[in-house]
Write a protein that holds these residues in place. Structure first.
Motif, short mmCIF file in Angstrom:
data_model
loop_
_atom_site.label_atom_id
_atom_site.label_comp_id
_atom_site.label_asym_id
_atom_site.label_seq_id
_atom_site.Cartn_x
_atom_site.Cartn_y
_atom_site.Cartn_z
N GLN A 194 0.85 -1.19 0.00
CA GLN A 194 0.00 0.00 0.00
C GLN A 194 0.89 1.25 0.00
OE1 GLN A 194 -3.40 -0.66 -0.26
NE2 GLN A 194 -2.53 -2.72 -0.42
N VAL A 195 0.99 1.88 -1.15
CA VAL A 195 1.87 3.04 -1.31
C VAL A 195 1.03 4.18 -1.89
CG1 VAL A 195 3.99 3.93 -2.35
CG2 VAL A 195 3.80 1.50 -1.77
N ASP A 196 0.93 5.29 -1.16
CA ASP A 196 0.08 6.39 -1.63
C ASP A 196 0.81 7.25 -2.66
OD1 ASP A 196 1.74 8.20 -0.23
OD2 ASP A 196 0.47 8.13 1.54
N ASP A 197 0.06 8.18 -3.26
CA ASP A 197 0.60 9.01 -4.34
C ASP A 197 1.78 9.86 -3.86
OD1 ASP A 197 -1.25 8.01 -6.09
OD2 ASP A 197 -2.64 9.69 -5.90
N HIS A 198 1.71 10.35 -2.62
CA HIS A 198 2.81 11.20 -2.13
C HIS A 198 4.09 10.38 -1.98
CE1 HIS A 198 5.26 13.35 0.87
NE2 HIS A 198 4.85 14.41 0.20
N ALA A 199 3.96 9.14 -1.49
CA ALA A 199 5.14 8.29 -1.34
C ALA A 199 5.77 7.99 -2.69
CB ALA A 199 4.77 7.01 -0.62
N ARG A 200 4.93 7.78 -3.71
CA ARG A 200 5.48 7.55 -5.05
C ARG A 200 6.16 8.81 -5.57
NH1 ARG A 200 3.06 2.81 -7.15
NH2 ARG A 200 1.18 2.21 -6.02
N ALA A 201 5.53 9.96 -5.34
CA ALA A 201 6.12 11.22 -5.80
C ALA A 201 7.44 11.49 -5.10
CB ALA A 201 5.14 12.37 -5.56
N GLU A 213 10.06 8.73 -17.04
CA GLU A 213 8.89 9.30 -17.71
C GLU A 213 7.75 8.29 -17.75
OE1 GLU A 213 8.09 12.40 -18.81
OE2 GLU A 213 9.89 12.85 -17.63
N ARG A 214 8.07 7.05 -17.98
CA ARG A 214 7.04 6.02 -18.02
C ARG A 214 6.42 5.79 -16.65
NH1 ARG A 214 6.33 0.34 -18.08
NH2 ARG A 214 8.46 -0.16 -17.51
N LEU A 215 7.15 6.17 -15.59
CA LEU A 215 6.71 5.93 -14.22
C LEU A 215 6.11 7.18 -13.57
CD1 LEU A 215 9.76 3.78 -13.11
CD2 LEU A 215 7.44 2.95 -13.53
N GLY A 216 5.84 8.20 -14.39
CA GLY A 216 5.21 9.40 -13.83
C GLY A 216 6.00 10.66 -14.07
N GLY A 217 7.26 10.54 -14.44
CA GLY A 217 8.05 11.70 -14.81
C GLY A 217 8.78 12.37 -13.65
N ARG A 218 9.52 13.39 -13.99
CA ARG A 218 10.31 14.14 -13.04
C ARG A 218 9.42 14.90 -12.05
NH1 ARG A 218 15.62 15.56 -14.51
NH2 ARG A 218 15.34 17.55 -13.45
#
Length: 238
Positions: free
Chosen positions: A132-139, A226-231
């Motif tokens: 369970q990984v939220d958007d902020h953790a991914r960012a 880039e494929r994983l959401g970008g810079r």
């Protein structure tokens, strides 16, 4: 001649009979249970035992993790009470690298106590849910990778370049695995879990690792990011 899986199981049981005779559950894991052993592979053993089994073992009242040698084999022991196993498994899940639950669910049972089915079912259910990984953790991970990419683009010191490439590989591999909804690993298991979770990312990182020119390597890493959401270049609260 390398030992067969059956021979390794026999060695494991002999070791447990000597060191943990009261163990109710014994699971053989890792390459010793899959036939993928190399000359330096050890034997991974997960044990569930009553508290008295840990007296004098060098751990605490609910667990002991140690490396020992027996009959010419290096044995990596993970021994727990039922409570100790669930406690340490929760820590594993929180780290996104559930070593113990995977060992229990994917290993070969050599002995099963009354607790085995319950623990294995609990572990399998938690593993099935995925990390369970939220958007902020991914960012946050993308932010760190962005910083590494910029540093690699400017680096000239070979030692710094090597360090940055290593961190970039790990960061991109972990982000790819999590984006695929899979659990992380470390060392060779990072590569194995990446290959299983996202073969395209695995191929991209293989090219990245093989590219000797740091600028060209950075370009390959940027394509994968880039494929994983970008810079993450803008204002960002960590």
């Amino acid at each position: 001649m390398p030992r067969t899986i059956i021979e390794l199981q026999h060695v494991a049981l002999l070791f447990c009979d000597r060191e943990f005779p009261s163990a109710t559950t014994i699971v053989l894991g890792g390459s010793a249970s899959t036939g993928r052993r190399t000359p330096t592979s050890d034997i991974d053993l997960l044990l569930i035992a009553p508290p008295a089994a840990f007296d004098g073992q060098g751990g605490d009242a609910t667990s002991v993790a140690r490396v020992t040698h027996f009959d010419g084999e290096r044995i990596d022991v993970f021994a727990y009470t039922v409570e100790g196993f669930t406690d340490w498994s929760e820590r594993d899940f929180a780290s996104l690298r559930p070593v113990l639950p995977i060992l229990l669910t994917e290993g070969t049972p050599l002995r099963t106590g009354d607790e085995f089915d319950t623990l294995r079912g609990w572990a399998a259910d938690r593993l099935e849910r995925g990390p369970q990984v939220d958007d902020h953790a991914r960012a946050l991970r993308r932010y760190a990778i962005t910083d590494l990419l910029d540093d690699l683009g400017d680096a000239t010191d070979p030692l710094i370049i090597a360090a940055l490439r290593s961190e970039l590989f790990r960061g991109l591999a972990e982000l790819s695995i999590l984006a695929a909804g899979a659990w992380l690993g470390s060392g060779k298991w990072l590569a194995r879990r990446l290959r299983a979770a996202d073969p395209t990312a695995a191929d991209a990182l293989e090219r990245f690792a093989s590219e000797l020119d740091p600028r060209a390597a950075a370009a390959l890493a940027s394509q994968l990011l880039e494929r994983l959401g970008g810079r993450v270049d803008g204002d960002f609260v960590r």
